[in-house]
Write a protein that holds these residues in place. Structure first.
Motif, short mmCIF file in Angstrom:
data_model
loop_
_atom_site.label_atom_id
_atom_site.label_comp_id
_atom_site.label_asym_id
_atom_site.label_seq_id
_atom_site.Cartn_x
_atom_site.Cartn_y
_atom_site.Cartn_z
N GLY A 20 0.80 -1.23 0.00
CA GLY A 20 0.00 0.00 0.00
C GLY A 20 0.83 1.27 0.00
N THR A 21 2.18 1.14 0.03
CA THR A 21 3.00 2.35 0.02
C THR A 21 3.13 2.89 -1.40
N VAL A 22 3.34 4.20 -1.48
CA VAL A 22 3.51 4.86 -2.78
C VAL A 22 4.85 5.58 -2.76
N THR A 23 5.65 5.37 -3.80
CA THR A 23 6.98 5.98 -3.86
C THR A 23 7.10 6.74 -5.17
N ILE A 24 7.44 8.02 -5.09
CA ILE A 24 7.61 8.82 -6.32
C ILE A 24 8.97 9.52 -6.29
N THR A 25 9.41 9.98 -7.45
CA THR A 25 10.66 10.73 -7.51
C THR A 25 10.36 12.23 -7.44
N ALA A 26 11.38 12.99 -7.03
CA ALA A 26 11.20 14.41 -6.72
C ALA A 26 10.66 15.23 -7.89
N GLY A 27 11.00 14.81 -9.12
CA GLY A 27 10.61 15.59 -10.30
C GLY A 27 9.11 15.75 -10.48
N ILE A 28 8.32 14.85 -9.88
CA ILE A 28 6.86 14.98 -10.05
C ILE A 28 6.16 15.26 -8.71
N GLU A 29 6.96 15.67 -7.74
CA GLU A 29 6.42 15.95 -6.40
C GLU A 29 5.26 16.94 -6.45
N ASP A 30 5.42 17.99 -7.29
CA ASP A 30 4.39 19.03 -7.33
C ASP A 30 3.28 18.74 -8.32
N SER A 31 3.46 17.75 -9.17
CA SER A 31 2.44 17.50 -10.19
C SER A 31 1.66 16.22 -9.94
N PHE A 32 2.03 15.46 -8.89
CA PHE A 32 1.35 14.19 -8.61
C PHE A 32 0.53 14.32 -7.34
N SER A 33 -0.69 13.75 -7.37
CA SER A 33 -1.45 13.64 -6.12
C SER A 33 -2.16 12.30 -6.07
N LEU A 34 -2.25 11.79 -4.86
CA LEU A 34 -2.98 10.52 -4.67
C LEU A 34 -4.46 10.80 -4.82
N TYR A 35 -5.23 9.76 -5.08
CA TYR A 35 -6.63 9.98 -5.43
C TYR A 35 -7.50 8.85 -4.88
N GLY A 36 -8.74 9.16 -4.61
CA GLY A 36 -9.74 8.16 -4.23
C GLY A 36 -9.31 7.35 -3.01
N ASP A 37 -9.43 6.01 -3.11
CA ASP A 37 -9.09 5.13 -2.00
C ASP A 37 -7.64 5.26 -1.57
N TRP A 38 -6.80 5.77 -2.45
CA TRP A 38 -5.36 5.86 -2.16
C TRP A 38 -4.99 7.18 -1.48
N ALA A 39 -5.95 8.08 -1.36
CA ALA A 39 -5.64 9.44 -0.89
C ALA A 39 -4.92 9.46 0.46
N GLY A 40 -5.23 8.55 1.35
CA GLY A 40 -4.60 8.59 2.67
C GLY A 40 -3.31 7.78 2.77
N HIS A 41 -2.89 7.18 1.67
CA HIS A 41 -1.72 6.28 1.74
C HIS A 41 -0.42 7.04 1.97
N GLU A 42 0.54 6.31 2.51
CA GLU A 42 1.86 6.88 2.77
C GLU A 42 2.55 7.19 1.43
N LEU A 43 3.09 8.39 1.30
CA LEU A 43 3.74 8.80 0.05
C LEU A 43 5.19 9.17 0.34
N GLU A 44 6.11 8.43 -0.25
CA GLU A 44 7.53 8.69 -0.02
C GLU A 44 8.11 9.35 -1.26
N VAL A 45 8.86 10.44 -1.09
CA VAL A 45 9.48 11.13 -2.23
C VAL A 45 10.98 10.83 -2.24
N ILE A 46 11.47 10.30 -3.34
CA ILE A 46 12.89 9.96 -3.46
C ILE A 46 13.64 11.12 -4.11
N ARG A 47 14.74 11.48 -3.50
CA ARG A 47 15.56 12.58 -4.04
C ARG A 47 16.93 12.04 -4.45
N SER A 48 17.57 12.77 -5.36
CA SER A 48 18.84 12.22 -5.87
C SER A 48 19.97 12.40 -4.86
#
Ligand code: AMP
Ligand code: MG
Length: 349
Positions: free
Chosen positions: A321-349
């Motif tokens: 259920g974890t969500v991992t994204i890279t920093a480049g889309i930090e401002d353009s990505f959002s969780l949605y619906g059933d996933w809205a409350g999930h943990e979101l980890e942002v990976i940086r270089s």
């Protein structure tokens, strides 16, 4: 059955890119004026939808439809007239291939090497034995898998000056990259026809040209692997948004789910802890190759790969259920619906 499973993918992009946005928590602006030309067709075993605005839109769609059927005819593993079929059944003899086949294969073979074989376009004998091409599903035994894997090794394929040699007994499958390449070629065709705004959805592989006609970014949905809804939304312009998921094609036996993305190291469906991998990047072929490869790699290897190579962003949905994204889309990505409350980890270089 296959088509039924693909329709939600098609709708995912449709709903967010089109004007039926009442299901989205923060509704995007509706499409602005500008003549829209659309076509829906079935090719490469999937539903494809093309939408082009402005320019010579209708002519661009006609050219793109022709291009799709030509590429399908060249790249199919099952069509006996295709170049890939000819190379796979040449008994190890060299076969001259067209510019498109050579160009795609060259990119694909390079990415097989670069991903350390997580992507391996010679996986076909394994994929076929599991039944993913025919629908006659079975779980192969250990011995069968071991001998099939002896026929899998992209490094033994040779491509030189448009001459392709597939060693006897080995077979190529471009299913992991063909739609991404096709998307790139369609976008190129649109651009040449003066189209300034377009989005295409090739069975869940979304690619965009420019922004929406009102100047705002496209809002593209990431499919919820556990339902028909969405797990997230990403805003993009001029990007490919390409997903590989264990939910896209699978069968179940004795309560175990077996999916179509195979780990070339084991010959079995990749069990990496991920259920969905989305790549956001400029190039469709790269996005397509990497969505498959990073699904095989799993989260830790995917992060290492991203840190060492860059040039793309990812959205990884974990089985936990974890969500991992890279920093480049930090401002353009959002969780949605059933996933809205999930943990979101942002990976940086
Ligand atoms: P995709 O949907 O782009 O992730 O591609 C999945 C398809 O690529 C499968 O249906 C197989 O035909 C093929 N495939 C499966 N596993 C691999 C792999 N590890 N490397 C290359 N192709 C694969
Ligand atoms: Mg792929």
């Amino acid at each position: 059955m296959k088509t039924a499973r693909l329709l939600p993918l098609l709708l995912a992009a449709l709903l967010l890119a089109g004007c039926t946005q009442d299901t989205v928590s923060s509704p995007p602006p509706s499409e602005a004026a500008g003549e829209k030309h659309s076509v829906v067709l079935f090719a490469m075993d999937t539903v494809m939808e093309l939408n082009a605005y402005d320019g010579e839109g209708q002519e661009a769609l006609d050219q793109a439809s022709e291009l799709i059927s030509r590429l399908d005819g060249l790249l199919s593993t099952t069509d006996e007239d295709s170049e890939i079929y000819a190379a796979n059944h040449s008994g190890g003899l060299p076969v001259t291939v067209s510019g498109d086949t050579a160009q795609l294969l060259e990119r694909a073979l390079a990415l097989c090497g670069d991903t350390g074989g997580a992507l391996d376009v010679t996986i076909y004998p394994v994929v076929r034995t599991w039944g993913f091409t025919t629908g006659e599903y079975q779980v192969p035994g250990e011995n069968a898998l071991a001998s099939l894997l002896e026929r899998v090794d992209y490094a033994r394929v040779s491509l030189e000056n448009g001459v392709l040699t597939v060693p006897d007994g080995m077979e190529i499958d471009l299913g992991s990259v063909a739609k991404g390449y096709t998307g790139d070629r369609i976008i190129e065709t649109f651009r040449q026809a003066g189209v300034t705004s377009a989005y295409i959805n090739l069975g869940g592989n979304v690619q965009t040209l420019g922004a929406k006609t009102d100047g705002t970014p496209w809002r593209m949905a990431i499919q919820d692997p556990y339902g028909d809804g969405y797990a997230g939304v990403v805003e993009v312009e001029n990007k490919a948004v390409i997903t590989s998921g264990g939910y896209e094609r699978y069968f179940e036996e004795d309560g175990v789910r077996y999916w179509h993305i195979i780990d070339p190291a084991t010959g079995r469906p990749a069990q990496s802890g991920l259920i969905s991998v989305t790549i956001v990047t400029d190039s469709g072929v790269m996005g397509d190759a990497l969505s498959t490869a990073l699904f095989v790699m799993g989260k830790e290897r995917a992060i290492d790969y991203w840190r060492s190579r860059g040039g793309f962003d990812f959205i990884l949905l974990g089985e936990d259920g974890t969500v991992t994204i890279t920093a480049g889309i930090e401002d353009s990505f959002s969780l949605y619906g059933d996933w809205a409350g999930h943990e979101l980890e942002v990976i940086r270089s």
